[in-house]
Design a protein around this motif. Sequence first.
Motif, short mmCIF file in Angstrom:
data_model
loop_
_atom_site.label_atom_id
_atom_site.label_comp_id
_atom_site.label_asym_id
_atom_site.label_seq_id
_atom_site.Cartn_x
_atom_site.Cartn_y
_atom_site.Cartn_z
N ARG A 225 -3.29 -4.63 4.96
CA ARG A 225 -3.23 -4.57 3.48
C ARG A 225 -4.41 -5.29 2.85
N ILE A 226 -4.88 -6.34 3.51
CA ILE A 226 -6.03 -7.09 2.98
C ILE A 226 -7.33 -6.39 3.32
N ALA A 227 -7.46 -5.91 4.58
CA ALA A 227 -8.72 -5.31 5.03
C ALA A 227 -8.93 -3.91 4.50
N TYR A 228 -7.82 -3.14 4.36
CA TYR A 228 -7.95 -1.74 3.93
C TYR A 228 -6.95 -1.47 2.79
N PRO A 229 -7.09 -2.13 1.67
CA PRO A 229 -6.09 -2.00 0.60
C PRO A 229 -5.98 -0.59 0.05
N GLU A 230 -7.10 0.18 0.06
CA GLU A 230 -7.04 1.53 -0.49
C GLU A 230 -6.31 2.50 0.44
N TYR A 231 -6.21 2.16 1.76
CA TYR A 231 -5.56 3.04 2.73
C TYR A 231 -4.21 2.49 3.20
N PHE A 232 -3.98 1.21 2.92
CA PHE A 232 -2.76 0.58 3.40
C PHE A 232 -2.07 -0.17 2.25
N PRO A 233 -1.62 0.57 1.23
CA PRO A 233 -0.94 -0.08 0.11
C PRO A 233 0.41 -0.64 0.56
N PRO A 234 1.05 -1.49 -0.27
CA PRO A 234 2.35 -2.04 0.10
C PRO A 234 3.34 -0.93 0.43
#
Length: 761
Positions: A680-689
């Motif tokens: 979530r921190i490294a890839y926020p655009e691909y791994f949203p909550p």
Amino acid sequence: MIDRIQLLRNVGQFDNVSPQQQFTPLTLIYGENGRGKTTVAEILRSLATNDPALVTERRRLGSPHPPHVVISHAAGSAIFQNGAWNRHLPDITIFDDAFVSANVCSGIEIQAAHRQGLHELILGAQGVALSADLQIHVQRIEGHNTALRELADAIPAAARGPYKVDPFCALPPDEAIDVKIQEAERRLAAARASDAIRQRSGFQEFGLPDFDLDAIDQILERGLPGLEADAAARVRAHIAKLGQGGESWVADGMPRIERASQGQDGEICPFCAQDIAGSDIIAHYRAYFSQAYDDLKAVIRQTGIGVRDTHGGDIPPAFERNIRTAAQTHEFWKDFTELPEIEIDTAAIAREWSAARDAVLGQLREKAAVPLDQMRLTPETRQAVQSYRARIAEVATLSASVLGANARLDIVKEQAQADDLAALTSDLAKLNAQKLRFDPAVAQCCDAYLAEKEAKGATELLRTQARTALDQYREQIFPAYEAAINDFLRRFGASFRLGEVQSVNMRSGSSASYCVVINQQNVNLTAEAGPSFRNTLSAGDRNTLALAFFFASLEQDPNLANKIVVIDDPMTSLDEHRTLRTREEILAMGRRVQQVIVLSHSKAFLCHLWEQADRNAAVALRINRAAIGSEIAGWDVRNDSISEYDKRHELVRGYLRAADPNQERAVATALRPILEAFMRIAYPEYFPPGTLLGPFIRTCEQRVGGANEILSAADITELNRLKDYANRFHHDSNPAWQVAAINDSELTDFVERTLLFASRR
């Protein structure tokens, strides 16, 4: 700076508390709602304002004893006992719900009290002092007005006549009031005698003729310039021998000689019949008694006739008639207007006039007797003329005076023709009122009224001076405050600004006015319909606005460096980004003031403050539930501020250092959340909550080698392996996760690989 709270007894939730914790420049106090945060804030407000009611009204329920509070301060202990403080600390300023309610709004409504409170907030201590000074004068003026109404009622209405109180009391004393009343009565009489007045004429000009002394002197000095001096001397000598009238006698004889010389007898004397043809004196006589001589005599005679006609005959009687006419005119008009008196001594004028006339004519007769003798007016004659001339001036002054009265006569005629009896009656009533104004009993009432009015005028002058000072201060502070508010709103990330922040004077006192600017559109504070404060600002917006007001007021305070700032739950209804900005502004303000005390029910908010603060200048306390009421104790912020992510990391790192069989399953369970948190921190655009590792990995596999690659093939393989191991210990992927076998070596390997993978970016 407040050093600590030494004692809280019988107040709010505090039964008998003696906290030992010292306060620091940044003091954080955590407490759940209902534990006593607001009580602490109100105690500090009472200490700041020296208002004991803020403490006494929070007396502990059921306690037989009154509140007792001791707060240690650098200046000494502040003790509240027996319903009063032994000292107060005005440098304390507080932001809480009471601040919002006093200065911003109650719920969603803005009332007059909020605007007045905001006005005082904007003005600050100096401006509030100026405003308070103004209000003192305003209240005094109200007192003057009440007294003036009572004193006005004490003045008899019958005495005032047609006047109201102020004009009546302002009437000047007039020693001639009785005369004026009489004149007003005469004007009434004139109105009734309007026919006679219309037919009556005014004054006519009159005066006395003057003497042209320069012209008379010229006549007296005239001779015969062409006559030889020797001949003139011999003729004069001869005439002198003839005695008085000799010159006239010879002058009359010369024509006879001339006629005789033209006859048959030749030049013979008409008196003795002797031959005078060879007489030298006869030749001189002819030169002496020439045509010029006759002309001179004629001029002398005409001058005398002119003086006689101008100053004699019908002229003096005509002057007398003019004076009598003027006196008669005066006698008629004196009953209707003020006229100059006609006081003139006509007998004395006649005497002096006659004396001057006779003196001048006498000298002209002398000149006529000896035309060739050069003369001048004698001093006696001149003095007689000067005395007469004084009468001329006297008569001219009188004539001008009565002629000047004609304007008043015209007014009388005009008034008489108008026949306005009502107006004249009103004028007479005003004069009678003016006379009664100085009746002793009435004058006493008026003097009391005027004294009170003068006192009011002095107070109004002080009010004007106070208002001028306040207005000048407002002109400086309000634009600066508007700029400061909008700057803080910008810092807080608010989507609105304030406009037209200004001071408004009202009868009840001064208040602040402003509008909310949203999308370049002004939104009024109140409106019957359409956009307004109540329906355009959210709860978070209103709290943000309140914070901006509070921080802007601190910004404008010249005593900012000495302030103790108390903030109670500032993040209520704030969005996350505004909460962050609020923490930043609190810390920034803490570097500029003496002390900041923050109370909150939000652990997260206080924990973030603690993390950002200078630990050497900060302390954290908490209000806990005690056996009886509440207590204040130290707070281990670190234990509450560490996140679940941090706790998992600490758990797995601890396991690497030393295996603990009791923690094996917890360590294995922590691996997948660690990986998910990292993604979530490294890839926020691909791994949203809410995203799971499986779908994320499939997305990464689809993009391998492309321009939009997320993870390399090697990383995907490693992540798949880590995921598969971690899923063995999660309920959503393994129903038997709680009994899944754990091998220490295997677990240690996957712990190391998980920590390595979660630290690569």
